[in-house]
Design a protein around this motif. Structure first.
Motif, PDB file in Angstrom:
ATOM      1  N   ILE A 180       0.838  -1.204   0.000  1.00  0.00           N
ATOM      2  CA  ILE A 180       0.000   0.000   0.000  1.00  0.00           C
ATOM      3  C   ILE A 180       0.870   1.249   0.000  1.00  0.00           C
ATOM      4  CG2 ILE A 180      -1.600   1.398   1.383  1.00  0.00           C
ATOM      5  CD1 ILE A 180      -2.904  -1.221   2.259  1.00  0.00           C
ATOM      6  N   LEU A 181       1.871   1.281   0.872  1.00  0.00           N
ATOM      7  CA  LEU A 181       2.756   2.438   0.929  1.00  0.00           C
ATOM      8  C   LEU A 181       3.535   2.608  -0.371  1.00  0.00           C
ATOM      9  CD1 LEU A 181       4.141   2.199   4.572  1.00  0.00           C
ATOM     10  CD2 LEU A 181       2.322   3.676   3.691  1.00  0.00           C
ATOM     11  N   GLU A 182       3.954   1.495  -0.966  1.00  0.00           N
ATOM     12  CA  GLU A 182       4.685   1.573  -2.228  1.00  0.00           C
ATOM     13  C   GLU A 182       3.781   2.100  -3.343  1.00  0.00           C
ATOM     14  OE1 GLU A 182       7.849  -1.093  -4.761  1.00  0.00           O
ATOM     15  OE2 GLU A 182       6.467  -2.112  -3.410  1.00  0.00           O
ATOM     16  N   PHE A 183       2.526   1.679  -3.351  1.00  0.00           N
ATOM     17  CA  PHE A 183       1.558   2.190  -4.319  1.00  0.00           C
ATOM     18  C   PHE A 183       1.410   3.704  -4.183  1.00  0.00           C
ATOM     19  CE2 PHE A 183      -2.864   3.621  -4.801  1.00  0.00           C
ATOM     20  CZ  PHE A 183      -3.002   3.474  -6.171  1.00  0.00           C
ATOM     21  N   ILE A 184       1.276   4.178  -2.966  1.00  0.00           N
ATOM     22  CA  ILE A 184       1.132   5.615  -2.728  1.00  0.00           C
ATOM     23  C   ILE A 184       2.402   6.344  -3.134  1.00  0.00           C
ATOM     24  CG2 ILE A 184       0.850   7.372  -0.922  1.00  0.00           C
ATOM     25  CD1 ILE A 184      -1.049   5.321   0.469  1.00  0.00           C
ATOM     26  N   TRP A 185       3.551   5.766  -2.814  1.00  0.00           N
ATOM     27  CA  TRP A 185       4.849   6.357  -3.168  1.00  0.00           C
ATOM     28  C   TRP A 185       4.942   6.599  -4.678  1.00  0.00           C
ATOM     29  CZ3 TRP A 185       9.382   7.883  -0.768  1.00  0.00           C
ATOM     30  CH2 TRP A 185      10.515   7.957  -1.561  1.00  0.00           C
TER      31      TRP A 185
ATOM     32  N   PHE B 107      11.894   3.746  -3.166  1.00  0.00           N
ATOM     33  CA  PHE B 107      11.029   3.474  -2.030  1.00  0.00           C
ATOM     34  C   PHE B 107      11.670   2.392  -1.174  1.00  0.00           C
ATOM     35  CE2 PHE B 107       7.800   0.749  -0.092  1.00  0.00           C
ATOM     36  CZ  PHE B 107       7.139   1.688   0.686  1.00  0.00           C
ATOM     37  N   VAL B 108      11.820   2.670   0.119  1.00  0.00           N
ATOM     38  CA  VAL B 108      12.294   1.677   1.081  1.00  0.00           C
ATOM     39  C   VAL B 108      11.274   1.654   2.213  1.00  0.00           C
ATOM     40  CG1 VAL B 108      14.160   1.009   2.623  1.00  0.00           C
ATOM     41  CG2 VAL B 108      14.695   2.156   0.471  1.00  0.00           C
ATOM     42  N   ALA B 109      10.564   0.540   2.330  1.00  0.00           N
ATOM     43  CA  ALA B 109       9.443   0.454   3.275  1.00  0.00           C
ATOM     44  C   ALA B 109       9.859   0.729   4.708  1.00  0.00           C
ATOM     45  CB  ALA B 109       8.783  -0.916   3.179  1.00  0.00           C
TER      46      ALA B 109
ATOM     47  N   ILE C 151       0.700  10.646   4.715  1.00  0.00           N
ATOM     48  CA  ILE C 151       0.684  10.306   3.297  1.00  0.00           C
ATOM     49  C   ILE C 151       1.193  11.481   2.468  1.00  0.00           C
ATOM     50  CG2 ILE C 151      -0.808   9.685   1.348  1.00  0.00           C
ATOM     51  CD1 ILE C 151      -0.213   7.455   3.480  1.00  0.00           C
ATOM     52  N   TYR C 152       0.834  12.681   2.848  1.00  0.00           N
ATOM     53  CA  TYR C 152       1.318  13.867   2.135  1.00  0.00           C
ATOM     54  C   TYR C 152       2.839  13.967   2.247  1.00  0.00           C
ATOM     55  CZ  TYR C 152       1.852  18.710   0.677  1.00  0.00           C
ATOM     56  OH  TYR C 152       2.238  19.846   0.040  1.00  0.00           O
ATOM     57  N   ARG C 153       3.370  13.734   3.467  1.00  0.00           N
ATOM     58  CA  ARG C 153       4.829  13.752   3.647  1.00  0.00           C
ATOM     59  C   ARG C 153       5.508  12.661   2.826  1.00  0.00           C
ATOM     60  NH1 ARG C 153       5.302  12.974   9.406  1.00  0.00           N
ATOM     61  NH2 ARG C 153       3.190  13.672   9.654  1.00  0.00           N
ATOM     62  N   LEU C 154       4.907  11.485   2.802  1.00  0.00           N
ATOM     63  CA  LEU C 154       5.442  10.379   2.008  1.00  0.00           C
ATOM     64  C   LEU C 154       5.512  10.784   0.534  1.00  0.00           C
ATOM     65  CD1 LEU C 154       6.166   7.242   1.920  1.00  0.00           C
ATOM     66  CD2 LEU C 154       3.778   6.938   1.316  1.00  0.00           C
ATOM     67  N   GLY C 155       4.452  11.391   0.037  1.00  0.00           N
ATOM     68  CA  GLY C 155       4.417  11.821  -1.360  1.00  0.00           C
ATOM     69  C   GLY C 155       5.402  12.924  -1.666  1.00  0.00           C
ATOM     70  N   LYS C 156       5.550  13.875  -0.759  1.00  0.00           N
ATOM     71  CA  LYS C 156       6.513  14.960  -0.977  1.00  0.00           C
ATOM     72  C   LYS C 156       7.937  14.422  -1.037  1.00  0.00           C
ATOM     73  CE  LYS C 156       5.460  18.976  -1.192  1.00  0.00           C
ATOM     74  NZ  LYS C 156       5.210  19.713  -2.427  1.00  0.00           N
TER      75      LYS C 156
ATOM     76  N   ILE D 289       4.793   4.367   9.264  1.00  0.00           N
ATOM     77  CA  ILE D 289       3.411   4.844   9.206  1.00  0.00           C
ATOM     78  C   ILE D 289       2.514   3.742   9.742  1.00  0.00           C
ATOM     79  CG2 ILE D 289       1.530   5.526   7.680  1.00  0.00           C
ATOM     80  CD1 ILE D 289       3.606   6.796   5.865  1.00  0.00           C
ATOM     81  N   ASN D 290       1.655   4.098  10.655  1.00  0.00           N
ATOM     82  CA  ASN D 290       0.717   3.128  11.189  1.00  0.00           C
ATOM     83  C   ASN D 290      -0.321   2.845  10.120  1.00  0.00           C
ATOM     84  OD1 ASN D 290      -0.951   1.503  12.634  1.00  0.00           O
ATOM     85  ND2 ASN D 290      -1.546   3.042  14.124  1.00  0.00           N
ATOM     86  N   ILE D 291      -0.182   1.707   9.479  1.00  0.00           N
ATOM     87  CA  ILE D 291      -1.015   1.354   8.345  1.00  0.00           C
ATOM     88  C   ILE D 291      -2.360   0.789   8.765  1.00  0.00           C
ATOM     89  CG2 ILE D 291      -0.190  -1.007   8.030  1.00  0.00           C
ATOM     90  CD1 ILE D 291      -0.440   1.447   5.173  1.00  0.00           C
ATOM     91  N   GLU D 292      -2.515   0.487  10.036  1.00  0.00           N
ATOM     92  CA  GLU D 292      -3.802  -0.044  10.511  1.00  0.00           C
ATOM     93  C   GLU D 292      -4.869   1.016  10.310  1.00  0.00           C
ATOM     94  OE1 GLU D 292      -4.072  -3.196  11.333  1.00  0.00           O
ATOM     95  OE2 GLU D 292      -1.916  -3.361  11.025  1.00  0.00           O
ATOM     96  N   ARG D 293      -6.036   0.578  10.035  1.00  0.00           N
ATOM     97  CA  ARG D 293      -7.139   1.503   9.766  1.00  0.00           C
ATOM     98  C   ARG D 293      -7.319   2.491  10.912  1.00  0.00           C
ATOM     99  NH1 ARG D 293      -8.647   1.071   4.528  1.00  0.00           N
ATOM    100  NH2 ARG D 293      -8.543  -1.071   3.904  1.00  0.00           N
ATOM    101  N   VAL D 294      -7.426   3.771  10.540  1.00  0.00           N
ATOM    102  CA  VAL D 294      -7.587   4.836  11.531  1.00  0.00           C
ATOM    103  C   VAL D 294      -8.943   4.702  12.219  1.00  0.00           C
ATOM    104  CG1 VAL D 294      -7.767   7.327  11.819  1.00  0.00           C
ATOM    105  CG2 VAL D 294      -6.027   6.370  10.311  1.00  0.00           C
TER     106      VAL D 294
END
Length: 75
Positions: free
Chosen positions: A15-20, A61-63, A48-53, A68-73
């Protein structure tokens, strides 16, 4: 770490890599885009905004770089 935890971690990293890569390829990356992606996955839009910036200036991308707490908010 058992098999289920390992599978969850791999899924979370994907998921994080997809967003990256979404941010890296989007020339108009902004806070609104981050909010949409964050809401799709139940994440904090500020992280997520910081990850994208950072995707704009970092090469790969290095996980493990993203704690980031990937568990559902909402849970």
């Amino acid at each position: 770490m058992n098999k289920r935890e390992l599978q969850r971690q791999l899924y979370n990293n994907s998921i994080l890599e997809f967003i990256w890569y979404s941010a890296k390829s989007n020339p108009n990356w902004n806070i609104e885009t981050a909010k949409i992606l964050a809401s799709m996955h139940g994440l904090d839009y500020k992280q997520i905004y910081r990850l994208g910036k950072s995707a704009k200036v970092r090469g790969n991308f290095v996980a493990k770089d993203w704690n980031i707490n990937i568990e559902r908010v909402g849970q």
